[in-house]
Design an enzyme around this catalytic site. Structure first.
Site, PDB file in Angstrom:
ATOM      1  N   LYS A 196     -26.451 108.452  53.697  1.00  0.00           N
ATOM      2  CA  LYS A 196     -26.659 107.038  54.022  1.00  0.00           C
ATOM      3  C   LYS A 196     -25.571 106.225  53.333  1.00  0.00           C
ATOM      4  O   LYS A 196     -25.429 106.276  52.116  1.00  0.00           O
ATOM      5  CB  LYS A 196     -28.044 106.597  53.560  1.00  0.00           C
ATOM      6  CG  LYS A 196     -28.306 105.117  53.792  1.00  0.00           C
ATOM      7  CD  LYS A 196     -29.747 104.739  53.528  1.00  0.00           C
ATOM      8  CE  LYS A 196     -29.962 103.255  53.687  1.00  0.00           C
ATOM      9  NZ  LYS A 196     -31.372 102.879  53.497  1.00  0.00           N
ATOM     10  N   LYS A 249     -26.511 107.935  58.563  1.00  0.00           N
ATOM     11  CA  LYS A 249     -26.813 106.527  58.838  1.00  0.00           C
ATOM     12  C   LYS A 249     -25.714 105.654  58.273  1.00  0.00           C
ATOM     13  O   LYS A 249     -25.345 105.856  57.119  1.00  0.00           O
ATOM     14  CB  LYS A 249     -28.147 106.204  58.170  1.00  0.00           C
ATOM     15  CG  LYS A 249     -28.588 104.784  58.350  1.00  0.00           C
ATOM     16  CD  LYS A 249     -29.879 104.576  57.610  1.00  0.00           C
ATOM     17  CE  LYS A 249     -30.258 103.117  57.712  1.00  0.00           C
ATOM     18  NZ  LYS A 249     -31.408 102.800  56.913  1.00  0.00           N
TER      19      LYS A 249
HETATM   20  C1  PBG Z   1     -34.426 100.682  53.155  1.00  0.00           C
HETATM   21  C2  PBG Z   1     -33.830 100.876  54.489  1.00  0.00           C
HETATM   22  C3  PBG Z   1     -32.789 100.146  55.081  1.00  0.00           C
HETATM   23  C4  PBG Z   1     -32.666 100.612  56.367  1.00  0.00           C
HETATM   24  C5  PBG Z   1     -33.599 101.627  56.537  1.00  0.00           C
HETATM   25  N1  PBG Z   1     -34.299 101.787  55.365  1.00  0.00           N
HETATM   26  C6  PBG Z   1     -32.001  99.018  54.549  1.00  0.00           C
HETATM   27  C7  PBG Z   1     -31.123  99.232  53.411  1.00  0.00           C
HETATM   28  O1  PBG Z   1     -30.874 100.328  52.935  1.00  0.00           O
HETATM   29  O2  PBG Z   1     -30.672  98.202  52.897  1.00  0.00           O
HETATM   30  C8  PBG Z   1     -31.701 100.067  57.388  1.00  0.00           C
HETATM   31  C9  PBG Z   1     -32.128 100.195  58.809  1.00  0.00           C
HETATM   32  C10 PBG Z   1     -31.365  99.362  59.767  1.00  0.00           C
HETATM   33  O3  PBG Z   1     -30.431  98.612  59.441  1.00  0.00           O
HETATM   34  O4  PBG Z   1     -31.704  99.470  60.963  1.00  0.00           O
HETATM   35  N2  PBG Z   1     -34.050 101.537  52.154  1.00  0.00           N
END
Ligand code: PBG
Length: 325
Positions: A196, A249
């Protein structure tokens, strides 16, 4: 002209093109994210995600039934927690009567076959809007992992099928696996957000959950988007620690990473087509600059072609409808 090979032979008609297509989408590919908040009969459009809504639990159930009817097999739950329940420990995250835990039960009761995946991270419950516990301006790893373990256990107790840790703390997958084993949750899976990246494309999501970081950014835990080999390291470690499914992601700016990981692992690979990627298509379509339906199918097909076995996407429902005809 004499040509030994004519590649256009295989592109002549829709039937030939379909016959030789290397990839195609099915509703089985999609994970539908759901934003849930406490209340009744709520359906609030997210201002930065046109056509996407945050629902109260009653309306969530209706939505889940319609997703199932379209052939979508899994949902990924996110909670918007009221400001009054947020603190630095994030303890509302493992409240057995919290809106997350009640949502898991209610969805499993209403549509038992629907695969319920849950976001495991502290940000919606953190007064700082960070994915972990803050001490002296830092997001501390080990105490955060302890909190994530309690959170996961409460999700398993409520009946969730897969935990989806999205926090990028070190060692959390192993600790979550351990607590699941110790408590005999031997059928609960882990879909780890293993690669991520610290991305600006999460902006609209933070608006949906009111979870933007109150200070700084997430770069001490989420990955630097300049890196490729690190994504493989993170992913292989999560698999060693017990992840059943791994994830990359965001998706569209990271197709190279999806392919690298697909080639490096033997577990299913998912990709998260995130909020900013959704918002860009929506905004351009609204201006009449692109054809929305075509952009949806082309984007999701490219993510699949890159190597994703599963795609979490806010277009799950639209795409399923388009595929089903
Ligand atoms: C929280 C989380 C996030 C997303 C999924 N889980 C936001 C972040 O890490 O700030 C993002 C999902 C999206 O943008 O569609 N940990």
């Amino acid at each position: 002209m004499y040509l030994q090979r004519r590649n256009r032979i295989l592109r002549q008609t829709p039937a030939i093109r379909a016959m030789v297509a290397e990839n195609s989408l099915t509703p089985n590919d999609f994970i539908a994210p759901l934003f849930i908040e406490d209340g009744t009969n709520l359906k609030t459009e997210i201002s930065s995600m046109k056509g996407y809504y945050r629902y109260s639990l009653d309306n969530t159930i209706k939505e889940v039934k319609s997703l199932w009817a379209l052939g979508i097999k899994s949902v990924l739950i996110f909670i918007k927690s009221p400001e009054a329940l947020k603190d630095n420990t994030g303890k509302e995250a493992w409240n057995p009567d919290g809106i997350m835990q009640r949502s898991i039960k209610a969805i499993k009761d209403a549509v038992p076959e629907m695969i319920v995946m849950t976001d495991v991270a502290l940000d919606p419950y953190s007064s700082y809007g960070h994915d972990g516990i803050v001490k002296d301006g830092e997001i501390i790893n080990d105490e955060t992992v302890e909190a994530l373990v309690k959170m996961s256990l409460s999700h398993a107790a409520a009946g969730a099928d897969f935990m989806a840790p999205s926090d990028m703390m070190d060692g959390r997958v192993g600790e979550i696996r351990k607590v699941l084993e110790q408590n005999n949750y031997t059928r609960v899976g882990i879909m780890s957000y293993s690669a991520k990246f610290a991305s600006c494309f999460y902006g609209p999501f933070r608006n949906a959950l009111d979870s933007a970081p109150g200070f700084g950014d997430k770069k001490t835990y989420q990955m630097n988007y300049a890196n490729r080999i690190e994504a493989i390291k993170e992913t292989l470690m999560d698999i060693e620690e017990g992840a059943d499914i791994v994830m990359v992601k965001p998706a569209m700016a990271y197709l190279d990473i999806i392919r690298e990981i697909k080639n490096a692992v033997t577990v299913p690979v998912s990709a998260y087509h995130v909020s900013g990627e959704y918002a860009m298509i929506k905004a351009a379509a609204e201006k009449g600059w692109i054809d929305e339906e075509k952009a949806i199918i082309e984007s999701l097909t490219s993510i699949k072609r890159a190597g994703a076995d599963l795609i979490a996407t806010y277009f799950a429902k639209d795409a399923a409808k388009l595929i089903n005809g």
